[in-house]
Design a protein around this motif. Structure first.
Motif, PDB file in Angstrom:
ATOM      1  N   ARG A   4       0.872  -1.244   0.277  1.00 12.26           N
ATOM      2  CA  ARG A   4      -0.222   0.344  -0.663  1.00 12.26           C
ATOM      3  C   ARG A   4       0.981   0.886   0.122  1.00 12.26           C
ATOM      4  O   ARG A   4       0.430   2.768  -0.370  1.00 12.26           O
ATOM      5  N   ILE A   5       2.239   1.108   0.864  1.00 12.83           N
ATOM      6  CA  ILE A   5       2.575   2.638   0.697  1.00 12.83           C
ATOM      7  C   ILE A   5       3.056   2.788  -0.233  1.00 12.83           C
ATOM      8  O   ILE A   5       3.707   4.058  -1.331  1.00 12.83           O
ATOM      9  N   GLY A   6       3.823   1.452  -1.250  1.00 10.15           N
ATOM     10  CA  GLY A   6       4.104   1.367  -2.480  1.00 10.15           C
ATOM     11  C   GLY A   6       3.549   2.033  -3.143  1.00 10.15           C
ATOM     12  O   GLY A   6       3.762   2.838  -4.712  1.00 10.15           O
ATOM     13  N   ALA A   7       2.054   2.019  -3.795  1.00  9.54           N
ATOM     14  CA  ALA A   7       1.736   2.713  -4.284  1.00  9.54           C
ATOM     15  C   ALA A   7       0.849   3.618  -4.444  1.00  9.54           C
ATOM     16  O   ALA A   7       1.261   4.333  -4.771  1.00  9.54           O
ATOM     17  N   LEU A   8       0.672   4.092  -2.798  1.00  3.41           N
ATOM     18  CA  LEU A   8       0.706   5.569  -3.198  1.00  3.41           C
ATOM     19  C   LEU A   8       2.142   5.988  -2.874  1.00  3.41           C
ATOM     20  O   LEU A   8       1.847   7.258  -3.639  1.00  3.41           O
ATOM     21  N   TYR A   9       3.455   5.643  -3.376  1.00  2.00           N
ATOM     22  CA  TYR A   9       4.447   6.403  -3.515  1.00  2.00           C
ATOM     23  C   TYR A   9       4.022   6.045  -5.796  1.00  2.00           C
ATOM     24  O   TYR A   9       4.607   7.072  -6.078  1.00  2.00           O
ATOM     25  N   ARG A  10       4.082   5.167  -5.805  1.00  2.00           N
ATOM     26  CA  ARG A  10       3.361   4.924  -7.722  1.00  2.00           C
ATOM     27  C   ARG A  10       2.525   6.217  -7.838  1.00  2.00           C
ATOM     28  O   ARG A  10       2.925   6.981  -9.215  1.00  2.00           O
ATOM     29  N   LYS A  11       1.427   6.033  -6.974  1.00  2.00           N
ATOM     30  CA  LYS A  11       0.322   7.102  -7.752  1.00  2.00           C
ATOM     31  C   LYS A  11       1.279   8.628  -7.866  1.00  2.00           C
ATOM     32  O   LYS A  11      -0.081   9.401  -8.434  1.00  2.00           O
ATOM     33  N   ASN A  12       1.583   8.459  -6.420  1.00  2.00           N
ATOM     34  CA  ASN A  12       1.968  10.491  -6.519  1.00  2.00           C
ATOM     35  C   ASN A  12       3.367  10.651  -7.799  1.00  2.00           C
ATOM     36  O   ASN A  12       4.083  11.667  -7.079  1.00  2.00           O
ATOM     37  N   GLY A  13       3.406   9.635  -8.658  1.00  2.00           N
ATOM     38  CA  GLY A  13       4.433   9.739  -9.379  1.00  2.00           C
ATOM     39  C   GLY A  13       6.472   9.416  -8.902  1.00  2.00           C
ATOM     40  O   GLY A  13       7.077   9.457  -9.163  1.00  2.00           O
ATOM     41  N   ASP A  14       6.308   9.286  -7.185  1.00  2.00           N
ATOM     42  CA  ASP A  14       7.729   8.394  -7.306  1.00  2.00           C
ATOM     43  C   ASP A  14       8.178   7.337  -7.232  1.00  2.00           C
ATOM     44  O   ASP A  14       8.097   6.294  -6.376  1.00  2.00           O
TER      45      ASP A  14
END
Length: 87
Positions: A4-14
């Motif tokens: 989930r944290i990885g998905a948040l980074y990804r969704k924020n473009g990081d």
């Protein structure tokens, strides 16, 4: 939680930060298909379609008996379509 944290980074473009997090997580559980799926997504976003496809293939092998009722499996199928388009 790491997926989930990885998905948040990804969704924020990081995408790089997402990839680093999931790779770290995979050291303790290298066959977690949810984490592997997140790795494939991050690689795809970083333009690494070939490597993303290799990871995606591992995910699909683990989930060979999954059904489309499982959300992560549906997500994996969606990524597979994108990978096919990318060549």
């Amino acid at each position: 939680v790491s997926a989930r944290i990885g998905a948040l980074y990804r969704k924020n473009g990081d995408y790089q930060q997402a990839l680093e997090l999931v790779e770290e997580t995979l050291t303790s559980d290298p066959n977690d298909p949810v984490i592997l799926l997140e790795k494939a997504r991050s690689l795809f976003q970083l333009g690494e379609a070939r490597e993303a496809r290799t990871v995606w293939d591992r995910v699909m092998a683990i989930w060979e008996n999954a059904t489309e009722d499982y959300q992560y499996y549906r997500d994996a199928l969606e990524l597979g379509d994108k990978l096919k388009e990318a060549g």
